[in-house]
Design an enzyme around this catalytic site. Sequence first.
Site, PDB file in Angstrom:
ATOM      1  N   GLN A  31      52.746  37.260  32.495  1.00 60.51           N
ATOM      2  CA  GLN A  31      51.501  37.427  31.716  1.00 60.51           C
ATOM      3  C   GLN A  31      51.806  38.051  30.362  1.00 60.51           C
ATOM      4  O   GLN A  31      52.896  38.616  30.174  1.00 60.51           O
ATOM      5  CB  GLN A  31      50.518  38.309  32.503  1.00 60.51           C
ATOM      6  CG  GLN A  31      51.137  39.539  33.106  1.00 60.51           C
ATOM      7  CD  GLN A  31      50.524  39.970  34.445  1.00 60.51           C
ATOM      8  OE1 GLN A  31      49.375  39.657  34.796  1.00 60.51           O
ATOM      9  NE2 GLN A  31      51.303  40.732  35.207  1.00 60.51           N
ATOM     10  N   HIS A  62      40.829  54.795  39.450  1.00 61.13           N
ATOM     11  CA  HIS A  62      41.889  55.032  40.450  1.00 61.13           C
ATOM     12  C   HIS A  62      41.407  55.962  41.559  1.00 61.13           C
ATOM     13  O   HIS A  62      41.699  55.763  42.736  1.00 61.13           O
ATOM     14  CB  HIS A  62      43.143  55.574  39.760  1.00 61.13           C
ATOM     15  CG  HIS A  62      43.788  54.553  38.866  1.00 61.13           C
ATOM     16  ND1 HIS A  62      44.254  54.849  37.593  1.00 61.13           N
ATOM     17  CD2 HIS A  62      44.003  53.225  39.032  1.00 61.13           C
ATOM     18  CE1 HIS A  62      44.738  53.754  37.044  1.00 61.13           C
ATOM     19  NE2 HIS A  62      44.594  52.742  37.895  1.00 61.13           N
ATOM     20  N   ASP A  86      50.455  49.926  37.423  1.00 60.91           N
ATOM     21  CA  ASP A  86      50.432  51.127  36.568  1.00 60.91           C
ATOM     22  C   ASP A  86      50.651  52.395  37.374  1.00 60.91           C
ATOM     23  O   ASP A  86      50.965  53.441  36.832  1.00 60.91           O
ATOM     24  CB  ASP A  86      49.100  51.202  35.810  1.00 60.91           C
ATOM     25  CG  ASP A  86      47.913  51.056  36.759  1.00 60.91           C
ATOM     26  OD1 ASP A  86      47.277  49.984  36.733  1.00 60.91           O
ATOM     27  OD2 ASP A  86      47.671  51.988  37.553  1.00 60.91           O
ATOM     28  N   ASP A 138      54.592  38.198  44.966  1.00 60.85           N
ATOM     29  CA  ASP A 138      53.189  37.776  44.925  1.00 60.85           C
ATOM     30  C   ASP A 138      52.505  38.359  46.162  1.00 60.85           C
ATOM     31  O   ASP A 138      53.008  38.211  47.286  1.00 60.85           O
ATOM     32  CB  ASP A 138      53.151  36.243  44.967  1.00 60.85           C
ATOM     33  CG  ASP A 138      51.734  35.701  44.885  1.00 60.85           C
ATOM     34  OD1 ASP A 138      51.524  34.700  44.177  1.00 60.85           O
ATOM     35  OD2 ASP A 138      50.839  36.282  45.524  1.00 60.85           O
ATOM     36  N   GLY A 139      51.377  39.007  45.944  1.00 62.88           N
ATOM     37  CA  GLY A 139      50.688  39.652  47.074  1.00 62.88           C
ATOM     38  C   GLY A 139      50.351  38.692  48.190  1.00 62.88           C
ATOM     39  O   GLY A 139      50.368  39.055  49.374  1.00 62.88           O
ATOM     40  N   ASP A 156      44.329  46.078  43.976  1.00 63.41           N
ATOM     41  CA  ASP A 156      44.121  46.542  42.598  1.00 63.41           C
ATOM     42  C   ASP A 156      44.666  45.465  41.651  1.00 63.41           C
ATOM     43  O   ASP A 156      45.688  45.638  40.981  1.00 63.41           O
ATOM     44  CB  ASP A 156      44.839  47.883  42.393  1.00 63.41           C
ATOM     45  CG  ASP A 156      44.677  48.392  40.977  1.00 63.41           C
ATOM     46  OD1 ASP A 156      45.481  49.268  40.570  1.00 63.41           O
ATOM     47  OD2 ASP A 156      43.768  47.912  40.274  1.00 63.41           O
ATOM     48  N   SER A 157      43.990  44.339  41.635  1.00 60.75           N
ATOM     49  CA  SER A 157      44.527  43.162  40.945  1.00 60.75           C
ATOM     50  C   SER A 157      43.903  43.005  39.559  1.00 60.75           C
ATOM     51  O   SER A 157      42.918  43.661  39.217  1.00 60.75           O
ATOM     52  CB  SER A 157      44.196  41.906  41.766  1.00 60.75           C
ATOM     53  OG  SER A 157      42.795  41.657  41.682  1.00 60.75           O
ATOM     54  N   ASP A 159      41.918  40.232  37.068  1.00 59.98           N
ATOM     55  CA  ASP A 159      40.775  39.378  37.392  1.00 59.98           C
ATOM     56  C   ASP A 159      41.264  38.007  37.872  1.00 59.98           C
ATOM     57  O   ASP A 159      42.465  37.724  37.793  1.00 59.98           O
ATOM     58  CB  ASP A 159      39.883  39.257  36.149  1.00 59.98           C
ATOM     59  CG  ASP A 159      39.178  40.597  35.868  1.00 59.98           C
ATOM     60  OD1 ASP A 159      39.695  41.363  35.050  1.00 59.98           O
ATOM     61  OD2 ASP A 159      38.159  40.873  36.531  1.00 59.98           O
ATOM     62  N   PRO A 163      48.068  35.085  37.360  1.00 56.50           N
ATOM     63  CA  PRO A 163      48.640  35.376  38.687  1.00 56.50           C
ATOM     64  C   PRO A 163      47.630  36.013  39.640  1.00 56.50           C
ATOM     65  O   PRO A 163      47.817  35.977  40.851  1.00 56.50           O
ATOM     66  CB  PRO A 163      49.784  36.349  38.364  1.00 56.50           C
ATOM     67  CG  PRO A 163      49.475  36.924  37.028  1.00 56.50           C
ATOM     68  CD  PRO A 163      48.704  35.887  36.285  1.00 56.50           C
TER      69      PRO A 163
HETATM   70  N1  SAM Z   1      42.642  48.362  37.392  1.00 61.78           N
HETATM   71  C1  SAM Z   1      42.866  47.055  36.808  1.00 61.78           C
HETATM   72  C2  SAM Z   1      41.618  46.227  36.896  1.00 61.78           C
HETATM   73  O1  SAM Z   1      40.652  46.705  37.482  1.00 61.78           O
HETATM   74  O2  SAM Z   1      41.612  45.126  36.346  1.00 61.78           O
HETATM   75  C3  SAM Z   1      44.049  46.388  37.469  1.00 61.78           C
HETATM   76  C4  SAM Z   1      45.282  47.070  37.063  1.00 61.78           C
HETATM   77  S1  SAM Z   1      46.804  46.568  37.702  1.00 61.78           S
HETATM   78  C5  SAM Z   1      47.730  46.702  36.275  1.00 61.78           C
HETATM   79  C6  SAM Z   1      46.663  44.822  38.026  1.00 61.78           C
HETATM   80  C7  SAM Z   1      48.009  44.314  38.506  1.00 61.78           C
HETATM   81  O3  SAM Z   1      47.864  43.178  39.369  1.00 61.78           O
HETATM   82  C8  SAM Z   1      48.955  43.838  37.383  1.00 61.78           C
HETATM   83  O4  SAM Z   1      50.043  44.714  37.287  1.00 61.78           O
HETATM   84  C9  SAM Z   1      49.386  42.435  37.808  1.00 61.78           C
HETATM   85  O5  SAM Z   1      50.733  42.149  37.509  1.00 61.78           O
HETATM   86  C10 SAM Z   1      49.108  42.484  39.297  1.00 61.78           C
HETATM   87  N2  SAM Z   1      48.976  41.163  39.929  1.00 61.78           N
HETATM   88  C11 SAM Z   1      48.301  40.102  39.454  1.00 61.78           C
HETATM   89  N3  SAM Z   1      48.412  39.064  40.311  1.00 61.78           N
HETATM   90  C12 SAM Z   1      49.173  39.496  41.356  1.00 61.78           C
HETATM   91  C13 SAM Z   1      49.636  38.890  42.562  1.00 61.78           C
HETATM   92  N4  SAM Z   1      49.335  37.627  42.858  1.00 61.78           N
HETATM   93  N5  SAM Z   1      50.391  39.635  43.408  1.00 61.78           N
HETATM   94  C14 SAM Z   1      50.698  40.931  43.112  1.00 61.78           C
HETATM   95  N6  SAM Z   1      50.292  41.566  41.983  1.00 61.78           N
HETATM   96  C15 SAM Z   1      49.540  40.845  41.115  1.00 61.78           C
END
Ligand code: SAM
Length: 284
Positions: A31, A62, A86, A138-139, A156-157, A159, A163
């Site tokens: 990303q 958080h 984070d 990947d989750g 905590d993904s 939107d 990914p």
């Molecule tokens: N608090 C934020 C929000 O409410 O939008 C989210 C913060 S956190 C940084 C979101 C994380 O989800 C990112 O680091 C991203 O890389 C991760 N992410 C996105 N898709 C993912 C997936 N398929 N598997 C695991 N992590 C993923």
Amino acid sequence: MERWVEETLHDGFCVRLKVDKVLFDSQTDHQQLIIFDNEDFGRVMMLDGVVQVSTRDEFVYHEMMAHVPLFAHGKAKKVLVVGGGDGGVLREVLRHPQVKSATLCEIDRSVIDLCRAHFPEISQGAYDDKRTRVVIADGTKFVGETKDRFDAILVDSTDPIGPGAVLFTKEFYATCRRALKPGGVLVTQNGLPFLQGPELKESVGYFHALFKDAYAYMATTPSYFGDAMAYGWASDDKKLRRHSCKKLAKRHEKAGAFPTRYWNPEVQVAAFALPNYVRNLVEA
Ligand code: SAM
């Protein structure tokens, strides 16, 4: 020359933030990632044009993603955070002494590395806690394949773009259901109902099909512009989201009454009191 960055999550409106100093701005394997300083929100990280975290208000999001499910559950020992690179949710999870293991499954190692470097005040050493296990994957793959079982899964993904999109599917939620221990709880970052209502309706609709109880709770993080944010909620016990302030206060006491800046028992109880336009999205 002043620089501004625009948030591009919504088609019909956008917010822009003045860039006082850029600390990182590049494409990772997954990303577009920018980290910059802003006079009103402190240090900010955006992924694919969407604000993820800011040092001024990260405590709201958080604390509410971690303490609501963990104080509702009451005896969560094994916790999984999906995303959350984070480290803020991980930090708050680890403040619960009864948590014996916290697994964080993050798809993008660069997020973890850059946040550890530029936002040390967010993870606050959580990644070095002996209870922490980091999985870079990947989750959907990790949760689909893990033999581990968890008391709480906190998604905590980002939107449902890029990914993050796969983390809003019925298939993924079904694997979360399988990976939860009996009595476990699933919480998801589920956007701003005022602007992303269909996403919340869809996620909680899947929860209704997979769990005995499906709902949502809300809290306002100022840098998630446009509404209070909804946290999707799924468990097999409706009582979990209906504890009294007294019970939650007792559990907080038992956990060492650690200080919080946003969460408290009254806020937890109130977070489940949904305005009708949101209640209509989540009720079966
Ligand atoms: N608090 C934020 C929000 O409410 O939008 C989210 C913060 S956190 C940084 C979101 C994380 O989800 C990112 O680091 C991203 O890389 C991760 N992410 C996105 N898709 C993912 C997936 N398929 N598997 C695991 N992590 C993923």
